[in-house]
Scaffold this active site. Structure first.
Site, PDB file in Angstrom:
ATOM      1  N   SER A  66       1.022  -1.024  -0.321  1.00  0.00           N
ATOM      2  CA  SER A  66      -0.271  -0.455  -0.305  1.00  0.00           C
ATOM      3  C   SER A  66       0.679   1.359  -0.158  1.00  0.00           C
ATOM      4  O   SER A  66       1.707   2.055  -0.664  1.00  0.00           O
ATOM      5  CB  SER A  66      -0.799  -0.209   1.247  1.00  0.00           C
TER       6      SER A  66
ATOM      7  N   HIS B 112      -2.891  -1.212  -4.448  1.00  0.00           N
ATOM      8  CA  HIS B 112      -4.213  -1.445  -4.392  1.00  0.00           C
ATOM      9  C   HIS B 112      -4.326  -0.442  -4.683  1.00  0.00           C
ATOM     10  O   HIS B 112      -3.743   0.322  -3.719  1.00  0.00           O
ATOM     11  CB  HIS B 112      -4.810  -2.681  -3.564  1.00  0.00           C
TER      12      HIS B 112
END
Length: 259
Positions: free
Chosen positions: A133, A156
């Protein structure tokens, strides 16, 4: 945190550990050394005349809200002044960043990443375990990045927990925040914004989410990380950067003297 953070540091080295600072001899005692690692997860070490600061970023990046005490966290209000002190202290020549993070607060992570990318001192990062992330901008922010063979990076989109306003403006806000991350990653690595967006929006890999998991060599092949490597590879690279900078500075100084 201030510029005197070195005064609470110790190592198993000799009295000449920090060049031109003989008054620091008493700082390198075993008790303080282990206390520093326990308190803020950092250590100062050296090779020859070169001194490096090792910074660990682990768990979740804690931002404006305090996470539960059961979570392993890296607090941005601790890391930010550390980075400023490292960059301004003449006794430190380079920064080594060890990453094993699940992500966390987007703005806090980007703030740390921007500081790293803007440092005058050479920096090298290595992803160990995971750099997921918002950990991706942190990994690519350094001048040279490594990833362990067994490590992975999860790409993501930005998401949030809790109540949100179901309005077009909310989704536009998330889109713009994601664009900030994508732009930073593309500018500090060898991946294009278009390819990074494709990885972010991949729907065929994660069961309960969208995105992509990249392991070791895959992260290098995509251009996110420079090389697969080990700790020794990262430290060797950092010391070489430091040596090159010192050699260049010595050459400039000699040229000035000749004039």
């Amino acid at each position: 945190m201030n510029i005197d953070y070195l005064k609470n540091t110790k190592n198993d080295c000799s009295s000449d550990d920090i060049p031109n600072e003989p008054d620091l001899t008493e700082q390198f005692t075993s008790d303080n050394y282990h206390e520093r690692i326990g308190n803020i997860g950092s250590v100062i070490t050296r090779r020859g005349e070169s001194v490096i600061y090792c910074l660990t970023i682990i768990g979740q990046i804690e931002g404006h809200y305090i996470l539960p005490s059961s979570n392993k966290t890296t607090k941005y209000e601790h890391v930010i002044p550390q980075l400023v002190a490292i960059d301004e202290d003449d006794r430190i020549d380079g920064l080594l960043i060890l990453l094993n993070t699940a992500g966390g607060d987007v703005e806090a992570g980007l703030a740390i990443a921007e500081l790293i990318s803007g440092m005058k001192k050479p920096s090298v990062s290595i992803v160990l375990g995971g750099g997921h992330s918002i950990g991706i901008p942190l990994a690519v922010a350094s001048r040279k990045s490594y990833i362990a063979k067994s490590a992975s990076m999860t790409v993501h989109p930005v998401r949030t927990t809790g109540l949100t306003v179901g309005a077009p403006q909310t989704f536009e806000y998330f889109r713009r925040m994601q664009d900030r991350i994508t732009t930073f990653v593309a500018e500090n690595s060898n991946i294009s914004k278009e390819r990074y967006s494709e990885l972010v929006l991949n729907t065929g890999e994660l069961v309960t989410d969208i995105g992509t998991i990249l392991e070791g060599q895959e992260a290098v092949d995509e251009g996110l990380v420079d090389e697969v490597g080990t700790l020794s590879d990262a430290t060797d690279c950092l010391y070489k950067m430091i040596d090159d900078i010192k050699a260049s500075q010595d050459s400039k100084d000699n040229s000035k003297k000749e004039k």
